[in-house]
Scaffold this motif. Structure first.
Motif, PDB file in Angstrom:
ATOM      1  N   MET A 264       0.814  -1.213   0.000  1.00 46.74           N
ATOM      2  CA  MET A 264       0.000   0.000   0.000  1.00 46.74           C
ATOM      3  C   MET A 264       0.853   1.271   0.000  1.00 46.74           C
ATOM      4  O   MET A 264       0.476   2.285  -0.571  1.00 46.74           O
ATOM      5  CB  MET A 264      -0.918  -0.011   1.213  1.00 46.74           C
ATOM      6  CG  MET A 264      -2.083   0.908   0.980  1.00 46.74           C
ATOM      7  SD  MET A 264      -3.176   0.991   2.336  1.00 46.74           S
ATOM      8  CE  MET A 264      -3.764   2.626   2.081  1.00 46.74           C
ATOM      9  N   TRP A 265       2.013   1.172   0.627  1.00 47.60           N
ATOM     10  CA  TRP A 265       2.921   2.323   0.758  1.00 47.60           C
ATOM     11  C   TRP A 265       3.204   2.969  -0.598  1.00 47.60           C
ATOM     12  O   TRP A 265       3.208   4.177  -0.741  1.00 47.60           O
ATOM     13  CB  TRP A 265       4.212   1.857   1.441  1.00 47.60           C
ATOM     14  CG  TRP A 265       5.228   2.940   1.573  1.00 47.60           C
ATOM     15  CD1 TRP A 265       6.362   3.093   0.836  1.00 47.60           C
ATOM     16  CD2 TRP A 265       5.195   4.025   2.505  1.00 47.60           C
ATOM     17  NE1 TRP A 265       7.049   4.199   1.235  1.00 47.60           N
ATOM     18  CE2 TRP A 265       6.355   4.803   2.264  1.00 47.60           C
ATOM     19  CE3 TRP A 265       4.315   4.428   3.505  1.00 47.60           C
ATOM     20  CZ2 TRP A 265       6.644   5.960   2.999  1.00 47.60           C
ATOM     21  CZ3 TRP A 265       4.601   5.571   4.231  1.00 47.60           C
ATOM     22  CH2 TRP A 265       5.746   6.327   3.972  1.00 47.60           C
ATOM     23  N   GLY A 266       3.402   2.131  -1.600  1.00 47.15           N
ATOM     24  CA  GLY A 266       3.760   2.708  -2.903  1.00 47.15           C
ATOM     25  C   GLY A 266       2.635   2.663  -3.918  1.00 47.15           C
ATOM     26  O   GLY A 266       2.902   2.700  -5.116  1.00 47.15           O
ATOM     27  N   THR A 267       1.406   2.566  -3.456  1.00 52.59           N
ATOM     28  CA  THR A 267       0.299   2.409  -4.403  1.00 52.59           C
ATOM     29  C   THR A 267      -0.762   3.481  -4.187  1.00 52.59           C
ATOM     30  O   THR A 267      -1.077   3.818  -3.049  1.00 52.59           O
ATOM     31  CB  THR A 267      -0.363   1.007  -4.221  1.00 52.59           C
ATOM     32  OG1 THR A 267       0.666   0.037  -4.137  1.00 52.59           O
ATOM     33  CG2 THR A 267      -1.294   0.668  -5.354  1.00 52.59           C
ATOM     34  N   GLU A 268      -1.290   3.995  -5.288  1.00 53.28           N
ATOM     35  CA  GLU A 268      -2.415   4.959  -5.201  1.00 53.28           C
ATOM     36  C   GLU A 268      -3.604   4.272  -4.539  1.00 53.28           C
ATOM     37  O   GLU A 268      -3.808   3.068  -4.732  1.00 53.28           O
ATOM     38  CB  GLU A 268      -2.847   5.374  -6.612  1.00 53.28           C
ATOM     39  CG  GLU A 268      -1.857   6.193  -7.385  1.00 53.28           C
ATOM     40  CD  GLU A 268      -1.890   7.658  -6.987  1.00 53.28           C
ATOM     41  OE1 GLU A 268      -2.871   8.082  -6.343  1.00 53.28           O
ATOM     42  OE2 GLU A 268      -0.929   8.366  -7.333  1.00 53.28           O
TER      43      GLU A 268
END
Ligand SMILES: [Fe+2]
Length: 560
Positions: A264-268
């Protein structure tokens, strides 16, 4: 003699059966006004008895469900469940050791029942029931997924059927697959709690800043706003695999939560929602397809919280011959499931006619009048409420519609509904922002005359009265019924037959006026509150939301 079903966990409630008739059902939230209330449903039990004029001694069977050690512990220390409820709903400040709290919840709820937890659960119920005056009854403690399966199989009307249950967790499992031939249910597969697709979806919901066990529908709605992520780029897909009739999670529950965080950290946000939804859909689809292939049974009945996901359900619709989703598919339906399973074991009853879900209380004309008088709102009695409402919403007015017995389950189906025209272009904005206070991206659903189903929807050979299935809107109506379509051009319709004559007349009136036998229908409540139950609550909600009109029984309240 009667059977009483009790559920004392998430979305607690009761159900009353008189042999093969479902006579009453309610969830505790409707009485305490705390959404998805947890704990022993003391209010529902006493309400059901007094509403039906029954004494505790009129029951020869009492059934409850779930006896794993986590649930049993919360019965003896109810504060545990109450505290978690406040934490889960984000009604308390964020605790310092939030993750630890979550991990301990996972650790205590994943175990299967054991002889001690079963004994303690029985003892708990005996004490409660005997205190309330129950005597000479048979107490059954039904397995969590057996209770879900009972609600899927017995009222489905399907002959030989594949029964699929799937949820977060209960009694050590997150799903089961079985075959029911009308007499006996044969269990074919048990999916452990560790491999829970339901819990995966809950974890993702929570990580997105929403409330697990409550806002999963928002994740599904948001997923439609993403640019589609191809399977090979969906980092969540490999979290699970399907082998025959089994789902296998790559990680245990705690590790999966942490891995979800990493992705989730790197996802829209929308993209993440899409990936979560696609992961559920793909694996559920494969699981059900494998089960159909292996058993050759193409009728599928479903229950458990995962089947509130109408987009995932659509895959089952597409691959099955006939299907059924129990309208109160989540744990809120477990009181009914326990009662049905006990009736099956004790009395051999394995069929119920579920014509409608108007199983809650009805209030008299006097009670409605009293609530209106007390409110000091201007009101008048009208001749033909259905036609009056039909005329008002045909010109895009938004109104509250309150009639008869309250609905059982998460959907308002025309007795406690907020209604307007399906072609009302401003409806979504007005309803979300001004009336219901919901997120902007949440869609609204239609109620339509069942005979119009194939006109508006593709693949509508099997209709659905209970708003439990997604359907694709036909091309020619995509730009017409704009208030009730999802951004992906699907909808979750209520296809109304003869089960609610007043509501049918209302939609017929709209058809007379506009040529379209379809309207917008959303539940009569403010967002985050349970469905309105009493006339007083209807009046209070009217006062705070200020819609164009309210019709309550035969009475009209109209904004001048
Ligand atoms: Fe469940």
């Amino acid at each position: 003699m009667y059977t009483l079903g009790i559920w004392d966990g998430h979305d607690a409630g009761v159900a009353v059966l008189e042999d093969d008739k479902i006579v009453f059902a309610i969830n505790e939230e409707r009485l305490t006004k705390r959404k998805l209330e947890v704990g022993y449903p003391v209010n529902s039990i006493s309400f059901a008895l007094s509403y039906l004029h029954l004494k505790p001694t009129d029951f020869d069977n009492v059934a409850a469900s779930t006896s794993d050690s986590g649930k049993t512990m919360s019965r003896y220390i109810p504060q545990l469940a109450k505290n978690y409820y406040m934490f889960r709903r984000r009604k308390v400040d964020r605790p310092r050791f939030e993750d630890l709290r979550r991990y301990s919840k996972y650790a205590t709820t994943e175990g299967a029942p054991n002889p001690v937890s079963v004994l303690l659960t029985k003892q708990y119920y005996r004490q409660k029931l005997e205190k309330a005056g129950f005597k000479d009854y048979k107490l059954s403690i039904v397995d969590h997924h057996a209770a879900h399966a009972a609600t899927a199989a017995y009222p489905s009307g399907l002959k030989k059927q594949l029964v699929v249950t799937m949820d977060g967790v209960g009694d050590g499992l997150s799903g089961t697959i079985s075959i029911f031939n009308g007499k006996e249910r044969e269990l074919l597969s048990r999916i452990p709690a560790r491999d829970s697709l339901g819990l995966f979806y809950e974890q993702a919901t929570n990580l997105m800043g929403m409330r697990e066990l409550e806002d999963e529908g928002k994740v599904m709605a948001l997923s439609n706003y993403a640019t589609p992520v191809p399977d090979e780029k969906n980092k969540l897909l490999p979290f699970f695999s399907v082998d025959g009739m089994k789902v296998i999670s790559r990680y245990n529950t705690i590790d999966r939560y942490n891995m979800l965080k990493k992705v989730m950290w790197g996802t829209e946000r929308e993209e993440f929602a899409y990936m979560v939804q696609a992961t559920l859909e793909k694996h559920l689809k494969e699981l059900v397809q494998n089960s159909i292939d292996e058993t050759g049974v193409k009728n599928v009945s479903m229950a458990g919280g995962v089947f509130s996901n109408v987009k995932a359900n659509m895959h089952v619709k597409e691959m099955s011959k006939s299907w059924f989703v129990f309208p109160h598919m989540g744990d809120g339906g477990l009181a009914m499931g326990s009662a049905m399973q006990a009736n099956y074991t004790e009395k051999g009853i394995a069929r119920y006619k579920l014509e409608d879900v108007y199983l809650g209380p009805e209030y008299s004309e006097n009670e409605i009048q009293a609530a209106l008088k007390k409110s000091r709102l201007g009101y008048e009695k009208i001749e033909d409420p259905s036609s009056y409402a039909g005329d008002l919403i045909s010109s895009d007015r938004i109104g509250f519609w309150y009639q008869g017995r309250m609905e059982y389950g998460p959907r308002a189906l025309g007795n406690r509904s907020i209604i307007t025209s399906a072609t009302n272009k401003d409806a979504r904005y007005k309803l979300n922002m001004c009336i219901k206070n919901r997120s902007w991206f949440q869609p609204f659903c239609p109620s339509l005359l069942a005979e119009e189903s194939e006109r508006f929807f593709e693949d509508a050979a099997q209709t659905n009265r209970f708003m439990t299935m997604g359907y694709r809107i036909r091309q020619e109506y995509k730009d017409i019924i704009v208030a009730v379509k999802n951004v992906d051009d699907t909808a979750r319709p209520q296809m109304l037959e003869s089960e609610n004559p007043r509501y049918r007349m209302l939609i017929k009136k709209v058809k007379d006026n506009t040529g379209l036998g379809i309207i917008l229908n959303t539940s009569f409540n403010m967002h985050g509150s349970p469905l309105v139950n009493t006339p007083e609550e209807a009046v209070q909600t009217y006062n705070s939301a200020k819609p164009d009109f309210m019709i309550i029984g035969d009475y009209l309240v109209e904004k001048k």
